[in-house]
Design a protein around this motif. Structure first.
Motif, PDB file in Angstrom:
ATOM      1  N   GLU A 142     -18.945  21.572  19.616  1.00 33.30           N
ATOM      2  CA  GLU A 142     -19.738  21.410  18.394  1.00 33.30           C
ATOM      3  C   GLU A 142     -19.576  22.604  17.465  1.00 33.30           C
ATOM      4  O   GLU A 142     -19.448  22.436  16.247  1.00 33.30           O
ATOM      5  CB  GLU A 142     -21.211  21.187  18.738  1.00 33.30           C
ATOM      6  CG  GLU A 142     -21.473  19.825  19.342  1.00 33.30           C
ATOM      7  CD  GLU A 142     -22.889  19.629  19.849  1.00 33.30           C
ATOM      8  OE1 GLU A 142     -23.249  18.468  20.103  1.00 33.30           O
ATOM      9  OE2 GLU A 142     -23.638  20.624  19.997  1.00 33.30           O
ATOM     10  N   ASN A 143     -19.562  23.816  18.022  1.00 34.91           N
ATOM     11  CA  ASN A 143     -19.373  25.019  17.201  1.00 34.91           C
ATOM     12  C   ASN A 143     -17.999  25.009  16.539  1.00 34.91           C
ATOM     13  O   ASN A 143     -17.871  25.344  15.357  1.00 34.91           O
ATOM     14  CB  ASN A 143     -19.541  26.288  18.036  1.00 34.91           C
ATOM     15  CG  ASN A 143     -20.980  26.565  18.394  1.00 34.91           C
ATOM     16  OD1 ASN A 143     -21.903  26.110  17.714  1.00 34.91           O
ATOM     17  ND2 ASN A 143     -21.193  27.291  19.480  1.00 34.91           N
ATOM     18  N   TYR A 144     -16.983  24.630  17.292  1.00 40.30           N
ATOM     19  CA  TYR A 144     -15.638  24.571  16.727  1.00 40.30           C
ATOM     20  C   TYR A 144     -15.568  23.546  15.600  1.00 40.30           C
ATOM     21  O   TYR A 144     -15.020  23.815  14.531  1.00 40.30           O
ATOM     22  CB  TYR A 144     -14.610  24.245  17.814  1.00 40.30           C
ATOM     23  CG  TYR A 144     -13.221  24.111  17.256  1.00 40.30           C
ATOM     24  CD1 TYR A 144     -12.460  25.234  16.976  1.00 40.30           C
ATOM     25  CD2 TYR A 144     -12.682  22.854  16.974  1.00 40.30           C
ATOM     26  CE1 TYR A 144     -11.188  25.118  16.426  1.00 40.30           C
ATOM     27  CE2 TYR A 144     -11.416  22.727  16.433  1.00 40.30           C
ATOM     28  CZ  TYR A 144     -10.671  23.858  16.162  1.00 40.30           C
ATOM     29  OH  TYR A 144      -9.422  23.739  15.614  1.00 40.30           O
ATOM     30  N   GLN A 145     -16.144  22.368  15.850  1.00 37.21           N
ATOM     31  CA  GLN A 145     -16.112  21.318  14.831  1.00 37.21           C
ATOM     32  C   GLN A 145     -16.905  21.719  13.595  1.00 37.21           C
ATOM     33  O   GLN A 145     -16.492  21.455  12.468  1.00 37.21           O
ATOM     34  CB  GLN A 145     -16.619  19.997  15.415  1.00 37.21           C
ATOM     35  CG  GLN A 145     -15.638  19.416  16.402  1.00 37.21           C
ATOM     36  CD  GLN A 145     -16.177  18.220  17.167  1.00 37.21           C
ATOM     37  OE1 GLN A 145     -17.276  17.752  16.923  1.00 37.21           O
ATOM     38  NE2 GLN A 145     -15.391  17.729  18.103  1.00 37.21           N
ATOM     39  N   ARG A 146     -18.031  22.384  13.796  1.00 35.38           N
ATOM     40  CA  ARG A 146     -18.840  22.846  12.664  1.00 35.38           C
ATOM     41  C   ARG A 146     -18.055  23.880  11.856  1.00 35.38           C
ATOM     42  O   ARG A 146     -17.983  23.802  10.636  1.00 35.38           O
ATOM     43  CB  ARG A 146     -20.161  23.437  13.148  1.00 35.38           C
ATOM     44  CG  ARG A 146     -21.095  23.869  12.024  1.00 35.38           C
ATOM     45  CD  ARG A 146     -22.413  24.434  12.495  1.00 35.38           C
ATOM     46  NE  ARG A 146     -22.418  25.243  13.701  1.00 35.38           N
ATOM     47  CZ  ARG A 146     -21.914  26.486  13.820  1.00 35.38           C
ATOM     48  NH1 ARG A 146     -21.359  27.064  12.799  1.00 35.38           N
ATOM     49  NH2 ARG A 146     -21.977  27.140  14.964  1.00 35.38           N
ATOM     50  N   LYS A 147     -17.430  24.832  12.539  1.00 34.73           N
ATOM     51  CA  LYS A 147     -16.636  25.857  11.851  1.00 34.73           C
ATOM     52  C   LYS A 147     -15.454  25.241  11.118  1.00 34.73           C
ATOM     53  O   LYS A 147     -15.152  25.617   9.985  1.00 34.73           O
ATOM     54  CB  LYS A 147     -16.139  26.910  12.845  1.00 34.73           C
ATOM     55  CG  LYS A 147     -17.221  27.837  13.331  1.00 34.73           C
ATOM     56  CD  LYS A 147     -16.690  28.806  14.365  1.00 34.73           C
ATOM     57  CE  LYS A 147     -17.806  29.640  14.948  1.00 34.73           C
ATOM     58  NZ  LYS A 147     -17.334  30.487  16.059  1.00 34.73           N
ATOM     59  N   SER A 148     -14.790  24.277  11.755  1.00 36.74           N
ATOM     60  CA  SER A 148     -13.642  23.611  11.120  1.00 36.74           C
ATOM     61  C   SER A 148     -14.090  22.862   9.881  1.00 36.74           C
ATOM     62  O   SER A 148     -13.416  22.867   8.852  1.00 36.74           O
ATOM     63  CB  SER A 148     -12.984  22.624  12.080  1.00 36.74           C
ATOM     64  OG  SER A 148     -12.385  23.318  13.150  1.00 36.74           O
ATOM     65  N   GLU A 150     -16.714  23.560   8.022  1.00 35.60           N
ATOM     66  CA  GLU A 150     -17.081  24.547   6.994  1.00 35.60           C
ATOM     67  C   GLU A 150     -15.827  25.097   6.314  1.00 35.60           C
ATOM     68  O   GLU A 150     -15.810  25.292   5.104  1.00 35.60           O
ATOM     69  CB  GLU A 150     -17.890  25.691   7.607  1.00 35.60           C
ATOM     70  CG  GLU A 150     -19.294  25.282   8.005  1.00 35.60           C
ATOM     71  CD  GLU A 150     -20.015  26.345   8.831  1.00 35.60           C
ATOM     72  OE1 GLU A 150     -19.409  27.402   9.137  1.00 35.60           O
ATOM     73  OE2 GLU A 150     -21.171  26.086   9.214  1.00 35.60           O
ATOM     74  N   GLU A 151     -14.769  25.334   7.104  1.00 32.94           N
ATOM     75  CA  GLU A 151     -13.537  25.884   6.538  1.00 32.94           C
ATOM     76  C   GLU A 151     -12.887  24.891   5.588  1.00 32.94           C
ATOM     77  O   GLU A 151     -12.382  25.278   4.539  1.00 32.94           O
ATOM     78  CB  GLU A 151     -12.563  26.239   7.665  1.00 32.94           C
ATOM     79  CG  GLU A 151     -12.983  27.474   8.441  1.00 32.94           C
ATOM     80  CD  GLU A 151     -12.110  27.723   9.659  1.00 32.94           C
ATOM     81  OE1 GLU A 151     -11.107  26.986   9.876  1.00 32.94           O
ATOM     82  OE2 GLU A 151     -12.440  28.628  10.419  1.00 32.94           O
ATOM     83  N   THR A 152     -12.909  23.605   5.917  1.00 33.86           N
ATOM     84  CA  THR A 152     -12.276  22.616   5.044  1.00 33.86           C
ATOM     85  C   THR A 152     -13.093  22.391   3.772  1.00 33.86           C
ATOM     86  O   THR A 152     -12.539  22.028   2.742  1.00 33.86           O
ATOM     87  CB  THR A 152     -12.071  21.260   5.751  1.00 33.86           C
ATOM     88  OG1 THR A 152     -13.320  20.786   6.233  1.00 33.86           O
ATOM     89  CG2 THR A 152     -11.101  21.395   6.907  1.00 33.86           C
ATOM     90  N   HIS A 153     -14.392  22.644   3.826  1.00 34.32           N
ATOM     91  CA  HIS A 153     -15.234  22.486   2.642  1.00 34.32           C
ATOM     92  C   HIS A 153     -15.094  23.664   1.677  1.00 34.32           C
ATOM     93  O   HIS A 153     -15.426  23.548   0.513  1.00 34.32           O
ATOM     94  CB  HIS A 153     -16.697  22.328   3.031  1.00 34.32           C
ATOM     95  CG  HIS A 153     -17.005  20.956   3.560  1.00 34.32           C
ATOM     96  ND1 HIS A 153     -16.741  20.589   4.860  1.00 34.32           N
ATOM     97  CD2 HIS A 153     -17.539  19.866   2.969  1.00 34.32           C
ATOM     98  CE1 HIS A 153     -17.098  19.348   5.045  1.00 34.32           C
ATOM     99  NE2 HIS A 153     -17.600  18.880   3.901  1.00 34.32           N
ATOM    100  N   TYR A 154     -14.621  24.807   2.179  1.00 36.56           N
ATOM    101  CA  TYR A 154     -14.531  25.984   1.332  1.00 36.56           C
ATOM    102  C   TYR A 154     -13.109  26.301   0.895  1.00 36.56           C
ATOM    103  O   TYR A 154     -12.870  27.279   0.222  1.00 36.56           O
ATOM    104  CB  TYR A 154     -15.130  27.203   2.043  1.00 36.56           C
ATOM    105  CG  TYR A 154     -16.600  27.046   2.261  1.00 36.56           C
ATOM    106  CD1 TYR A 154     -17.486  26.990   1.179  1.00 36.56           C
ATOM    107  CD2 TYR A 154     -17.139  26.914   3.533  1.00 36.56           C
ATOM    108  CE1 TYR A 154     -18.842  26.842   1.360  1.00 36.56           C
ATOM    109  CE2 TYR A 154     -18.506  26.764   3.722  1.00 36.56           C
ATOM    110  CZ  TYR A 154     -19.347  26.727   2.625  1.00 36.56           C
ATOM    111  OH  TYR A 154     -20.688  26.569   2.824  1.00 36.56           O
ATOM    112  N   ASP A 155     -12.153  25.489   1.289  1.00 37.57           N
ATOM    113  CA  ASP A 155     -10.751  25.743   0.893  1.00 37.57           C
ATOM    114  C   ASP A 155     -10.489  25.310  -0.519  1.00 37.57           C
ATOM    115  O   ASP A 155     -11.025  24.452  -1.083  1.00 37.57           O
ATOM    116  CB  ASP A 155      -9.790  25.014   1.839  1.00 37.57           C
ATOM    117  CG  ASP A 155      -9.691  25.740   3.186  1.00 37.57           C
ATOM    118  OD1 ASP A 155     -10.151  26.890   3.262  1.00 37.57           O
ATOM    119  OD2 ASP A 155      -9.157  25.147   4.137  1.00 37.57           O
TER     120      ASP A 155
END
Length: 155
Positions: A142-148, A150-155
């Motif tokens: 879940e942490n990995y998916q949440r971080k992934s 977040e990263e795609t939303h800020y690119d």
């Protein structure tokens, strides 16, 4: 010796569990209810207050599209209906039909039997370790998916 992998083991357990639930549900009305539908029926039957699709998504960690598909099928099979709530016309609460409620006792019995079968010969200590480790694996994913996400939303 073949390397042990968590993902492979979980996949095999998932397949065996689905097969077990299918075997137990042979015959009668419950035969037309998938294991996941049975778990959703049970979840909704014991829930306090109104439940919505978002609650099912959270409880079972479904994506919205997955939950939509399962719940639509349950509606088509007469297991639940969606009813608007007075305070927000966009929200639809999930209500089990009499058909689903009648199946719930049988579903609970099958879930209990499957749990007993899976726990057979396993100590309380080993079960506690299993649940603790599963919680850690779930948190990692879940942490990995949440971080992934977040990263795609800020690119």
């Amino acid at each position: 010796m073949q390397e042990q992998r968590i993902g492979s083991e979980l996949g095999m357990l998932n397949n065996l569990l689905k097969r077990q639930m299918a075997c137990q549900s042979q015959g009668g009305e419950i035969n037309h209810v998938t294991g996941m539908q049975g778990m959703i029926i049970h979840y909704l039957s014991v829930a306090d207050g109104d439940r919505f699709q978002k609650d099912v998504e959270t409880q079972f960690r479904f994506r919205r599209s997955t939950a939509t598909g399962i719940l639509q099928l349950m509606e088509q099979h007469g297991l639940l209906r969606r009813e608007p709530v007075p305070h927000d016309g966009r929200l639809k609460r999930l209500v089990l039909t009499d058909k689903a409620l009648a199946l719930d006792a049988q579903i609970k019995q099958e879930l209990r039997r499957t749990e007993e079968l899976m726990c057979e010969g396993i100590s309380e200590e080993d079960l506690a370790t299993w649940f603790r480790v599963c919680g850690m694996i779930r948190a990692n994913l879940e942490n990995y998916q949440r971080k992934s996400s977040e990263e795609t939303h800020y690119d």
